[in-house]
Design a protein around this motif. Structure first.
Motif, short mmCIF file in Angstrom:
data_model
loop_
_atom_site.label_atom_id
_atom_site.label_comp_id
_atom_site.label_asym_id
_atom_site.label_seq_id
_atom_site.Cartn_x
_atom_site.Cartn_y
_atom_site.Cartn_z
N TRP A 151 -8.51 17.88 -10.98
CA TRP A 151 -9.68 18.24 -10.20
C TRP A 151 -9.29 18.19 -8.73
O TRP A 151 -8.78 17.19 -8.25
CB TRP A 151 -10.85 17.28 -10.45
CG TRP A 151 -12.04 17.68 -9.64
CD1 TRP A 151 -12.39 17.22 -8.41
CD2 TRP A 151 -13.01 18.67 -9.97
NE1 TRP A 151 -13.52 17.85 -7.95
CE2 TRP A 151 -13.92 18.75 -8.90
CE3 TRP A 151 -13.19 19.51 -11.07
CZ2 TRP A 151 -15.00 19.62 -8.90
CZ3 TRP A 151 -14.27 20.37 -11.07
CH2 TRP A 151 -15.16 20.42 -10.00
N TRP B 127 -4.18 24.71 -18.44
CA TRP B 127 -3.39 23.64 -17.83
C TRP B 127 -1.90 23.76 -18.12
O TRP B 127 -1.08 23.46 -17.27
CB TRP B 127 -3.92 22.27 -18.25
CG TRP B 127 -3.60 21.91 -19.67
CD1 TRP B 127 -4.35 22.18 -20.77
CD2 TRP B 127 -2.43 21.25 -20.13
NE1 TRP B 127 -3.73 21.72 -21.89
CE2 TRP B 127 -2.54 21.14 -21.53
CE3 TRP B 127 -1.31 20.73 -19.51
CZ2 TRP B 127 -1.57 20.53 -22.32
CZ3 TRP B 127 -0.33 20.13 -20.29
CH2 TRP B 127 -0.47 20.03 -21.68
N ASN C 178 -8.02 23.94 -15.71
CA ASN C 178 -8.00 23.01 -16.83
C ASN C 178 -7.99 23.71 -18.19
O ASN C 178 -7.44 23.16 -19.15
CB ASN C 178 -9.16 22.02 -16.72
CG ASN C 178 -8.89 20.99 -15.65
OD1 ASN C 178 -7.91 20.27 -15.72
ND2 ASN C 178 -9.73 20.95 -14.64
N ILE D 102 -5.41 17.01 -16.90
CA ILE D 102 -6.72 17.34 -16.37
C ILE D 102 -6.63 17.18 -14.86
O ILE D 102 -6.23 16.12 -14.36
CB ILE D 102 -7.82 16.42 -16.95
CG1 ILE D 102 -7.85 16.56 -18.47
CG2 ILE D 102 -9.17 16.73 -16.32
CD1 ILE D 102 -8.66 15.49 -19.18
#
Length: 150
Positions: A88, A111, A108, A86
């Motif tokens: 960000w 991924w 995501n 994950i």
């Protein structure tokens, strides 16, 4: 762990780690161009690797200090397997936060493809970080005090 013997520089140390969750934070710089969108941004990235297996081959040598032997590692060759990643990245598009959210969501959702694409470029950075952490420990604890050697 294998290869931990009286003379570690004669053998390759092998370490296998299983980590349920590995969370990393760092800075990024990114320049990219899509079909109609261009970005030149930087910011903080948050990376959450889940169910990680790391197999490392390590090379090192012995340093003598205060009548004790200390292991100094100089090379690490990690292989990483994971169940989920994950990511960000803040401020990908400073002018348009909605576009930042959408791009992070796309990354995501895809991924695995993203990981396969960037793993060769980020592995050296992870390797340096791991090596730095291990060597910091090795500076304070002598090799002979870490293990019961025959």
């Amino acid at each position: 762990m294998s290869g931990v013997e009286r003379e570690p520089e004669l053998n390759r140390l092998e370490v296998q780690l299983k980590i349920p969750r590995l969370v990393l934070q760092g800075n990024y710089e990114f320049k990219g161009r899509g079909i109609i969108v261009y970005t030149n941004s930087s910011g903080i990235t948050h990376s959450d690797l889940q169910n990680v297996t790391i197999n490392c081959s390590l090379k090192g040598f012995i340093e003598y200090r205060n009548n004790k032997r200390y292991l100094k590692l100089y090379e690490i060759s990690p292989q990483i397997e994971l169940d989920r990643w994950i990511l960000w990245a803040d401020n990908l598009y400073k002018e348009n936060t909605d576009l930042t959210v959408v791009l992070n969501r796309v990354v995501n959702e895809n991924w695995r493809e993203m990981w396969n694409e960037i793993e060769p470029t980020i592995l050296p950075s992870y390797s340096r970080s791991i090596l730095k952490i291990i060597n910091k420990l090795m500076l304070t604890v002598s090799y002979d005090d870490m293990f019961l050697l025959n």
